[in-house]
Every structure is written in C-alpha cells, then in structure tokens.
Scaffold this motif. Structure first.
Motif, PDB file in Angstrom:
ATOM      1  N   GLU A 182       9.325  76.370  -4.521  1.00 40.31           N
ATOM      2  CA  GLU A 182      10.734  76.203  -4.154  1.00 40.31           C
ATOM      3  C   GLU A 182      10.926  75.102  -3.110  1.00 40.31           C
ATOM      4  OE1 GLU A 182      11.911  80.107  -2.919  1.00 40.31           O
ATOM      5  OE2 GLU A 182      12.177  80.810  -4.979  1.00 40.31           O
ATOM      6  N   GLN A 221       9.291  84.519   4.229  1.00 37.71           N
ATOM      7  CA  GLN A 221       9.467  83.326   3.396  1.00 37.71           C
ATOM      8  C   GLN A 221       8.130  82.796   2.883  1.00 37.71           C
ATOM      9  OE1 GLN A 221      11.258  79.979   5.410  1.00 37.71           O
ATOM     10  NE2 GLN A 221      11.293  78.741   3.567  1.00 37.71           N
ATOM     11  N   PHE A 222       7.069  82.957   3.663  1.00 37.26           N
ATOM     12  CA  PHE A 222       5.751  82.454   3.277  1.00 37.26           C
ATOM     13  C   PHE A 222       4.844  83.548   2.707  1.00 37.26           C
ATOM     14  CE2 PHE A 222       7.206  79.183   6.214  1.00 37.26           C
ATOM     15  CZ  PHE A 222       6.953  78.053   5.460  1.00 37.26           C
ATOM     16  N   LYS A 278       5.371  80.917  -4.845  1.00 38.90           N
ATOM     17  CA  LYS A 278       6.804  80.775  -5.120  1.00 38.90           C
ATOM     18  C   LYS A 278       7.472  79.932  -4.036  1.00 38.90           C
ATOM     19  CE  LYS A 278      11.029  83.395  -5.767  1.00 38.90           C
ATOM     20  NZ  LYS A 278      11.692  84.660  -5.545  1.00 38.90           N
ATOM     21  N   SER A 279       7.143  80.209  -2.791  1.00 39.23           N
ATOM     22  CA  SER A 279       7.700  79.438  -1.681  1.00 39.23           C
ATOM     23  C   SER A 279       7.286  77.977  -1.779  1.00 39.23           C
ATOM     24  CB  SER A 279       7.243  80.029  -0.345  1.00 39.23           C
ATOM     25  OG  SER A 279       7.758  79.288   0.724  1.00 39.23           O
ATOM     26  N   PHE A 335       7.314  71.652   1.805  1.00 42.12           N
ATOM     27  CA  PHE A 335       6.541  72.846   2.150  1.00 42.12           C
ATOM     28  C   PHE A 335       5.731  72.663   3.434  1.00 42.12           C
ATOM     29  CE2 PHE A 335       2.641  75.351   2.020  1.00 42.12           C
ATOM     30  CZ  PHE A 335       3.153  76.633   1.894  1.00 42.12           C
ATOM     31  N   ASP A 344       3.870  85.272  -3.670  1.00 40.80           N
ATOM     32  CA  ASP A 344       5.038  84.912  -2.854  1.00 40.80           C
ATOM     33  C   ASP A 344       4.846  83.543  -2.206  1.00 40.80           C
ATOM     34  OD1 ASP A 344       6.208  87.290  -3.538  1.00 40.80           O
ATOM     35  OD2 ASP A 344       6.004  88.221  -1.562  1.00 40.80           O
TER      36      ASP A 344
END
Length: 146
Positions: free
Chosen positions: A20, A68-69, A16-17, A25, A13
């Motif tokens: 994205e 989200q992270f 992925k974050s 980031f 995850d």
C-alpha cells in the motif's frame, strides 16, 4: 488474545502495508521509528510521574502506528496502556498497574524495529528462488509451468 501471545510482526500485514505504501514504505518506517521513540519516552516519563493523563496520547499514537506495520505485540501493549490509563483517569487512580507493561515496551519496540528493518531491506529475498518453475510444483521442468 492478549498482547503477550501476539506475534511481534505479522508478515501478511507487513506485506500489505509495504504494498500500500509502495516507494514511501521506507520513509514512513523511519517516521515510525522516530515517533515510536518519542512515544515510548513520553510513556516512560508519564509512568515515572504516575500521570495517567499523559499516558493516553502517546500510547494511542503508538498503538495505531504499530498496527500499520503489523507489529501486533507492540500495538497490543500500547492499547493496554491506553485503556488502563483512560480507566485510571476516569476513576482518579494512579497507573501503577502499568509499570510492568511499560518496562517491557522499549525492549519490544527494539526487537520489533529489528524485524521491520530486516524485512524492509531491499536486498533481502522475500520469495523463494523459483527460476523457470512454480515453487509448489517440483515436477515442473525448466521453462514449463505445471
């Protein structure tokens, strides 16, 4: 699965974050650090005041930003606080049952941020060194793919 069983940071995850968000980031992570500190302080203050209403918004914010992270444990703790606080508001009860979770929240945040900081450092290698061959093919010779 309860938040106690959740991993601190789910690496897929987080990856992925990172993909994205790209170059944003690190900046977004710094916002999360600031927002997380504020949310935890607000949660701690609300629990001291036994104010269930004041728990809901910072817990909701922390839940979403943590997820989200890939910070599943922190997100789960915040979700627990939010859900119990909402129930307490509806039933006109104090949020005393959340004291233990709230006490554990800041240490979890600190440990989570340590992992996120380590994993967001651009100097940390994220892939195994595989010069000239695939990592899953030990028989591949130099410069050849198996």
């Amino acid at each position: 699965m309860s938040y106690q069983e959740a991993e601190l940071v789910n690496q897929p995850d987080l990856a992925k974050s990172r993909a994205e968000l790209g170059s944003a980031f690190v900046r977004i992570l710094s916002y999360f650090r600031e927002d997380g500190e504020k949310a935890i302080s607000a949660i701690e203050q609300a629990i001291r005041e036994r104010n269930a209403i004041a728990l809901v918004t910072p817990a909701h914010t922390l839940k979403g930003e943590s997820a989200q992270f890939g910070a599943h444990r922190l997100s789960g703790m915040a979700e627990r606080i939010e859900m119990v606080a909402r129930r307490c508001v509806e039933s006109h009860e104090g949020p005393d049952e959340l004291i233990e979770v709230v006490v554990a929240l800041r240490p979890c945040f600190t440990e989570t941020m340590s992992i996120l900081d380590r994993d967001s450092n651009p100097l940390v290698a994220r892939r195994p060194a595989t010069f000239g061959r695939r990592a899953d093919s030990p028989s591949a010779g130099f410069g050849r793919m198996a």
